[in-house]
Enzyme design. Structure first.
Site, short mmCIF file in Angstrom:
data_model
loop_
_atom_site.label_atom_id
_atom_site.label_comp_id
_atom_site.label_asym_id
_atom_site.label_seq_id
_atom_site.Cartn_x
_atom_site.Cartn_y
_atom_site.Cartn_z
N TYR A 28 0.82 -1.21 0.00
CA TYR A 28 0.00 0.00 0.00
C TYR A 28 0.85 1.26 0.00
O TYR A 28 2.07 1.19 0.20
CB TYR A 28 -0.95 0.01 1.21
CG TYR A 28 -0.30 0.41 2.53
CD1 TYR A 28 0.55 -0.46 3.20
CD2 TYR A 28 -0.53 1.66 3.08
CE1 TYR A 28 1.14 -0.08 4.41
CE2 TYR A 28 0.05 2.04 4.30
CZ TYR A 28 0.89 1.16 4.94
OH TYR A 28 1.47 1.54 6.12
N LYS A 142 6.49 -1.79 2.21
CA LYS A 142 5.24 -1.22 2.74
C LYS A 142 4.11 -2.22 2.50
O LYS A 142 3.32 -2.08 1.56
CB LYS A 142 4.98 0.14 2.09
CG LYS A 142 4.11 1.06 2.95
CD LYS A 142 4.26 2.51 2.54
CE LYS A 142 3.28 3.42 3.23
NZ LYS A 142 3.41 3.50 4.69
N GLU A 174 12.32 3.20 14.29
CA GLU A 174 11.45 4.27 13.76
C GLU A 174 10.24 4.33 14.69
O GLU A 174 10.35 3.94 15.86
CB GLU A 174 11.08 3.99 12.30
CG GLU A 174 10.40 2.65 12.09
CD GLU A 174 9.98 2.41 10.64
OE1 GLU A 174 9.77 3.36 9.88
OE2 GLU A 174 9.84 1.23 10.28
N LEU A 198 11.03 1.61 7.36
CA LEU A 198 10.48 2.04 6.07
C LEU A 198 11.19 3.34 5.70
O LEU A 198 11.26 4.27 6.52
CB LEU A 198 8.97 2.30 6.20
CG LEU A 198 8.36 2.69 4.85
CD1 LEU A 198 8.16 1.47 3.97
CD2 LEU A 198 7.06 3.42 5.04
N1 PDD Z 1 2.90 5.42 7.24
N2 PDD Z 1 7.52 4.28 8.94
C1 PDD Z 1 6.36 3.59 8.98
C2 PDD Z 1 6.33 2.28 9.70
C3 PDD Z 1 5.22 4.09 8.32
O1 PDD Z 1 4.08 3.38 8.34
C4 PDD Z 1 5.30 5.35 7.67
C5 PDD Z 1 4.13 5.96 6.97
C6 PDD Z 1 6.52 6.05 7.68
C7 PDD Z 1 6.70 7.37 6.99
O2 PDD Z 1 6.69 7.21 5.59
P1 PDD Z 1 6.22 8.39 4.63
O3 PDD Z 1 7.03 9.58 4.98
O4 PDD Z 1 6.54 7.88 3.26
O5 PDD Z 1 4.77 8.57 4.87
C8 PDD Z 1 7.61 5.47 8.32
C9 PDD Z 1 1.70 5.83 6.55
C10 PDD Z 1 1.47 7.30 6.58
C11 PDD Z 1 0.53 4.99 7.03
O6 PDD Z 1 0.72 3.80 7.18
O7 PDD Z 1 -0.58 5.52 7.23
#
Ligand code: PDD
Length: 277
Positions: A28, A142, A174, A198
């Protein structure tokens, strides 16, 4: 919403044998929409392509077609501020763990959701908790398998915190749905982009901002003690953007108000998306 390659009225039905539903077998993306435009859509689609490759899933259409469909969806839904959620599951087939036969098509869905910008929290800061990182060893993909993230976020919410910062033993990785940065003596540290985190699209933008602003950034692991003794801590994610963390569990970070470096990054990030959208 987008349903495979068609824009249709929203449907809430799912095939009970969809592998996304049964196994979390899919991938996703969440893309921020600012002033009616998806931010960093190409970067998100490139990450989707990488996730697909890593789980051996063939995307049903080209990235440029997907981008067009998502842009169509945003304009049809007249979304000004919010997010696009999209996922691709391996498809529906009788439940056996191994991949189904080749004639099964992946199922793509996407929808939009209005969401306000987090400007107030971005200006004022928030609190976080610490919890053990109990996820698998491919956090760089992801995927739809988010149960450990869900449990961690729930724990944060129960403690009135915005996020749960994760650690594997002493090492901070993270957070449940965002990346974590610390600042010590004017220099930034964040976990390297390997299989333990991620590689956030927002994170990558912050790295770029640091380079352009001559801020020294180390993509290095750091410990829970480093986090608690940092001068500043902030988290980054789509639509959260850059949020100062002022307290972790019972420990006040730095002076307990948003720090100089964090404020600089917040400002530069805002300028960046105001330019790009
Ligand atoms: N999540 N780390 C994890 C585990 C995440 O699920 C996310 C983002 C990030 C940040 O990634 P980005 O900057 O590309 O959004 C880091 C999204 C927002 C979610 O699952 O809703």
């Amino acid at each position: 919403m987008l349903w495979n390659d068609q824009i249709v009225e929203r449907r809430d039905c799912i095939n009970i044998e969809d592998r996304g539903y049964q196994f979390g077998d899919g991938i996703y993306e969440v893309i921020g929409v600012y002033d009616g435009k998806p931010l960093l859509l190409t970067e998100h689609m490139e990450r989707l392509e990488r996730s697909a490759r890593e789980v051996q899933l063939t995307l049903p259409s080209s990235i440029s077609n997907l981008k067009n469909r998502l842009e169509d969806l945003v304009s049809l839904n007249e979304l000004e501020e919010g997010i696009i959620y999209m996922q691709v599951s391996r498809g529906a087939a009788p439940r056996w763990h191994e991949f189904p036969a080749d004639d099964i098509s992946p199922v793509t869905i996407a929808y939009t959701r209005p969401e306000e910008r987090m400007t107030t929290i971005e200006n004022q800061g928030a609190t976080a908790i610490l919890t053990e990182d109990i996820r698998w060893l491919r956090c760089d993909i992801k995927t739809l398998n988010l149960l450990p993230n869900v449990l961690a976020k729930q724990k944060a919410v129960e403690h009135q915190a915005i996020e749960a910062i994760l650690h594997r033993g002493e090492t901070v990785t993270e957070a449940s749905a965002s990346n974590v940065f610390i600042v010590k003596d004017g220099e930034l540290y964040t976990h390297p982009a390997n299989n333990f985190i991620l590689n956030g699209i927002t994170r990558k933008k912050v790295l770029q901002i640091c380079k352009e602003s001559a801020l020294k950034l180390h993509e290095e692991t750091y410990t829970v003690t480093d986090l608690l003794e940092a001068d500043e801590v902030f988290i980054t994610a789509t639509k959260l953007d850059v949020i100062p963390i002022l307290k972790v569990d019972e420990h006040t970070i730095g002076t307990g108000s948003p720090g100089k470096v964090t404020k600089k990054i917040v400002k530069a990030f805002r300028a960046l998306y105001e330019q790009e959208v």
